[in-house]
Design an enzyme around this catalytic site. Sequence first.
Site, PDB file in Angstrom:
ATOM      1  N   ARG A 176       0.992  -1.256   0.112  1.00 35.61           N
ATOM      2  CA  ARG A 176      -0.015   0.001   0.091  1.00 35.61           C
ATOM      3  C   ARG A 176       1.055   1.287   0.022  1.00 35.61           C
ATOM      4  O   ARG A 176       0.605   2.398   0.339  1.00 35.61           O
ATOM      5  CB  ARG A 176      -0.972  -0.009   1.214  1.00 35.61           C
ATOM      6  N   ASN A 218       2.583  -7.731   7.658  1.00 32.28           N
ATOM      7  CA  ASN A 218       2.475  -8.992   7.060  1.00 32.28           C
ATOM      8  C   ASN A 218       3.916  -9.454   7.101  1.00 32.28           C
ATOM      9  O   ASN A 218       4.793  -9.113   6.027  1.00 32.28           O
ATOM     10  CB  ASN A 218       1.877  -9.142   5.721  1.00 32.28           C
ATOM     11  N   GLU A 299      -6.173 -12.342   7.676  1.00 34.11           N
ATOM     12  CA  GLU A 299      -5.663 -12.430   6.194  1.00 34.11           C
ATOM     13  C   GLU A 299      -4.352 -13.173   6.020  1.00 34.11           C
ATOM     14  O   GLU A 299      -3.421 -12.694   5.352  1.00 34.11           O
ATOM     15  CB  GLU A 299      -5.174 -10.890   5.828  1.00 34.11           C
ATOM     16  N   ARG A 332      -2.384  -6.031  17.303  1.00 37.74           N
ATOM     17  CA  ARG A 332      -3.501  -5.486  16.195  1.00 37.74           C
ATOM     18  C   ARG A 332      -4.908  -6.183  16.631  1.00 37.74           C
ATOM     19  O   ARG A 332      -4.961  -7.210  16.739  1.00 37.74           O
ATOM     20  CB  ARG A 332      -2.868  -5.481  15.002  1.00 37.74           C
ATOM     21  N   ARG A 344     -18.120  -8.033   9.194  1.00 41.03           N
ATOM     22  CA  ARG A 344     -16.742  -8.025   9.530  1.00 41.03           C
ATOM     23  C   ARG A 344     -16.498  -6.687  10.492  1.00 41.03           C
ATOM     24  O   ARG A 344     -15.485  -6.738  11.397  1.00 41.03           O
ATOM     25  CB  ARG A 344     -15.732  -7.518   8.273  1.00 41.03           C
ATOM     26  N   LYS A 368      -7.730   0.041  14.432  1.00 37.64           N
ATOM     27  CA  LYS A 368      -7.804   0.947  13.207  1.00 37.64           C
ATOM     28  C   LYS A 368      -8.931   1.859  13.560  1.00 37.64           C
ATOM     29  O   LYS A 368      -9.909   1.517  14.371  1.00 37.64           O
ATOM     30  CB  LYS A 368      -8.180   0.319  12.063  1.00 37.64           C
ATOM     31  N   ASP A 373     -11.905  -0.993   7.494  1.00 38.98           N
ATOM     32  CA  ASP A 373     -10.748  -0.843   6.887  1.00 38.98           C
ATOM     33  C   ASP A 373     -10.149   0.223   6.382  1.00 38.98           C
ATOM     34  O   ASP A 373     -10.245   0.446   4.936  1.00 38.98           O
ATOM     35  CB  ASP A 373     -10.319  -2.041   5.621  1.00 38.98           C
ATOM     36  N   GLU A 395      -4.645   3.281  15.232  1.00 39.00           N
ATOM     37  CA  GLU A 395      -4.102   3.233  14.102  1.00 39.00           C
ATOM     38  C   GLU A 395      -4.614   3.854  12.827  1.00 39.00           C
ATOM     39  O   GLU A 395      -5.715   3.487  12.646  1.00 39.00           O
ATOM     40  CB  GLU A 395      -3.950   1.690  13.770  1.00 39.00           C
ATOM     41  N   GLU A 401      -4.532   4.282   0.756  1.00 41.38           N
ATOM     42  CA  GLU A 401      -4.797   2.973  -0.036  1.00 41.38           C
ATOM     43  C   GLU A 401      -6.424   3.096  -0.593  1.00 41.38           C
ATOM     44  O   GLU A 401      -6.781   2.653  -1.800  1.00 41.38           O
ATOM     45  CB  GLU A 401      -4.866   2.095   1.116  1.00 41.38           C
ATOM     46  N   HIS A 529     -16.187   0.720   0.856  1.00 41.44           N
ATOM     47  CA  HIS A 529     -15.612  -0.500   0.235  1.00 41.44           C
ATOM     48  C   HIS A 529     -16.109  -1.132  -1.242  1.00 41.44           C
ATOM     49  O   HIS A 529     -16.440  -2.027  -1.621  1.00 41.44           O
ATOM     50  CB  HIS A 529     -15.659  -1.799   1.105  1.00 41.44           C
ATOM     51  N   TRP A 551     -15.226  -9.342   0.653  1.00 41.09           N
ATOM     52  CA  TRP A 551     -14.048  -8.809  -0.135  1.00 41.09           C
ATOM     53  C   TRP A 551     -14.892  -8.430  -1.337  1.00 41.09           C
ATOM     54  O   TRP A 551     -14.254  -7.883  -2.383  1.00 41.09           O
ATOM     55  CB  TRP A 551     -13.105  -9.796  -0.562  1.00 41.09           C
TER      56      TRP A 551
HETATM   57  C1  BDP Z   1      -5.727  -3.649   4.484  1.00 46.35           C
HETATM   58  C2  BDP Z   1      -4.725  -3.831   3.513  1.00 46.35           C
HETATM   59  C3  BDP Z   1      -3.685  -4.968   3.761  1.00 46.35           C
HETATM   60  C4  BDP Z   1      -3.213  -4.690   5.051  1.00 46.35           C
HETATM   61  C5  BDP Z   1      -4.291  -4.897   5.863  1.00 46.35           C
HETATM   62  C6  BDP Z   1      -3.920  -4.778   7.384  1.00 46.35           C
HETATM   63  O1  BDP Z   1      -5.428  -3.968   2.168  1.00 46.35           O
HETATM   64  O2  BDP Z   1      -2.584  -4.619   2.597  1.00 46.35           O
HETATM   65  O3  BDP Z   1      -2.294  -5.767   5.149  1.00 46.35           O
HETATM   66  O4  BDP Z   1      -5.141  -4.006   5.878  1.00 46.35           O
HETATM   67  O5  BDP Z   1      -3.961  -3.699   7.952  1.00 46.35           O
HETATM   68  O6  BDP Z   1      -6.246  -2.327   4.427  1.00 46.35           O
HETATM   69  O7  BDP Z   1      -3.305  -5.802   8.006  1.00 46.35           O
END
Ligand code: BDP
Length: 708
Positions: A176, A218, A299, A332, A344, A368, A373, A395, A401, A529, A551
Amino acid sequence: MKKWSFLLLFSFVALQAFANDGYKLWLQYYSINNSSYREIFSSVYIEGESSTIDAIKDELARASKGMFDEDVVESSDEGANLRIQLYDQGLRDVIPEDEMNSLSEQGFFIKEINYNGASQVLITAKSQIGLLYGTFRFLQKIQKNEKLPTYGFKDAPTIEHRILNHWDNLDRTVERGYSGFSIWNWHRLPRHIDQQYIDYARANASVGINGTVLTNVNANSLILTPEYLEKVAALAEVFRPYGIKVYLTARFSSPIELGKLETADPLDPEVKKWWADKVEEIYDYIPDFGGFLVKADSEGQPGPHNYKRTQAEGANLLADALKPYNGIVMWRAFVYSEESPEDRAKQAYNEFKPLDGQFRDNVIVQVKNGAIDFQPREPFHSLFGGLEKTPLMMEFQITQEYLGHDTHLAFLAPMYEEILQTDTHAKGEGSTVSKIVSGQLFNHSLSAIAGVSNIGSDRNWTGHHFHQANWFAFGRLAWNPEEKSSNIADDWIKLTFSSNEEFVRPVKDVMLASHEMVVNYMTPLGLHHIMAWDHHYGPGPWVTGKHREDWNSTYYHQASEYGIGFDRTAEGSDALKQYHPELEKQWSDPETTPEKFLLWFHHLPWDYTLENGEILWDGLAKRYQEGVDEARSNVEVWRSLEGFIDAERYEHVLSFLKIQAEEAEWWKNACLLYFQQYSQKPIPEGVEKPEKDLEYYKSIDPKFVPGI
Ligand code: BDP
């Protein structure tokens, strides 16, 4: 000299004068006319010796050279115009002890004092980092041509850990990230220390950021190997004088991947020992290492769920290993399951609420701002106010993004401010998110805030010159979450470009309205989204059929012939139940739900009547048009400002604003044509009819969008 070569030389010099690639960020130190401030640098007394004191001297030298074309002259304390020193007994007469006591360790006091009959500016603090922060603030005042108030000026941060999160991979791609590659050149480290690392530290310290997570959530466990720790240590050494600690992301399965254990079960004694040894090794390399940031069970990332353990058991494993060294775990809350059919928006709360009180005292849960998201606009995450015994950190996403990546101007301070100032009602009226994040509301001594960085190897760091303002704004709000967006914009413009009010005023107006503008042309009235698949650049309300329900855009907007929006009331997913009853009540009724969140919480018919009497379909269409109109008008505003700033940044911004205006139109046309299939209503008057058909907009497929 021949005439043509003289001309060439002349134009080269002229070009230099007007060229500015933006590398210097808000630390431009451009030339100003102010004789009393010029004088300040002609005799400066700085007490003590350390790498932080050297950093202070370096900054003063740059500032004096840039603003006044003068070198700094150091002098004795007597007769100095500027005096920078730690607070001690000797200063009690000029600043009473209780005034200083009210300041935290990192705070500072700047005051014009009388010292043995002469007047001097004093910058004092309880720590050297406080002195550095005070110096930066003083230099900013000079650049803005502001007078010091006669009673002096003091300030201190309210949040303890103010941290950038880099989603940077070891191969230098940035998840991102839209402004080039990672600035961490792992291949050259530790032997080569790039000047950019030092400038990164200066920029962060100048707004009070005091921590950096170097790696992607990640995570790659390789970062915990000696080969990489040596590189991390080299960066930590650069950042230390600037008061910046380094943190790393810890991959939960590292004991298996690196330690060759059979399990990463947090309750397994061998696993515990592995982490304790690993942490000891890290502190050998980096004695002031800050701790870990962990994304688990989300994820595809491994986590305690793999062993039927809770998030608390997972976090506590790492917390115990870090405890002897005062390290912290930022765990997190972005945990949601592949299998669960649950909304979600509810999953993190469901997961963490029962665990409140089970985390060690050096764990802070990183939440977050919203529960889905980082959407262009989300209501605050229900965990704020939901957990009381566990400290929570915010966060924010600085990188855009879901907000048009690097080319769309969106000043994010108003969005951050909106969230921070929301009243959760957790402990009665006035229980704002900001008070939860600063630890005040529930009396937590551990407090932190994180921003997902938008920094990359682009010469101007952030792609769009104006996105430097989002890095700046994050720092300012991390320092003081009660700060106002308009002050932040004002300061950033003056430090970065010019203090000329004829320039500042219109630019500030553009910035302050820009987030709402983007919301309008992307996701008005609480839509969310509906971006293109995967890279999230451009519209994609038609995205459907992906292997997970949540998604798909169609899952979020739920458009049908009946209406549009996601029902989160008791008749729907009942996510509203997770908020305080006061808010639950207010937001359960579409009539009392703020319109900006209407379709976030409600599924409503196309002819639902909005506050101004318009039907929903018309109101939606008009908001899309408003966004487009504003994006176009920004191009004109910017054109009217040509000549106020250097040509290089002017042209760069202009071309990005044009892209934004074009793409706002793309968004409007694509979304309106798509939703019109369901609403079956005409495009209302005042809204431009799309030139092409839906198939055309669906077929636009930008290739190789960065950041995935
Ligand atoms: C999403 C993103 C992804 C991130 C994820 C996260 O698309 O790339 O890894 O959040 O915050 O917004 O872990």
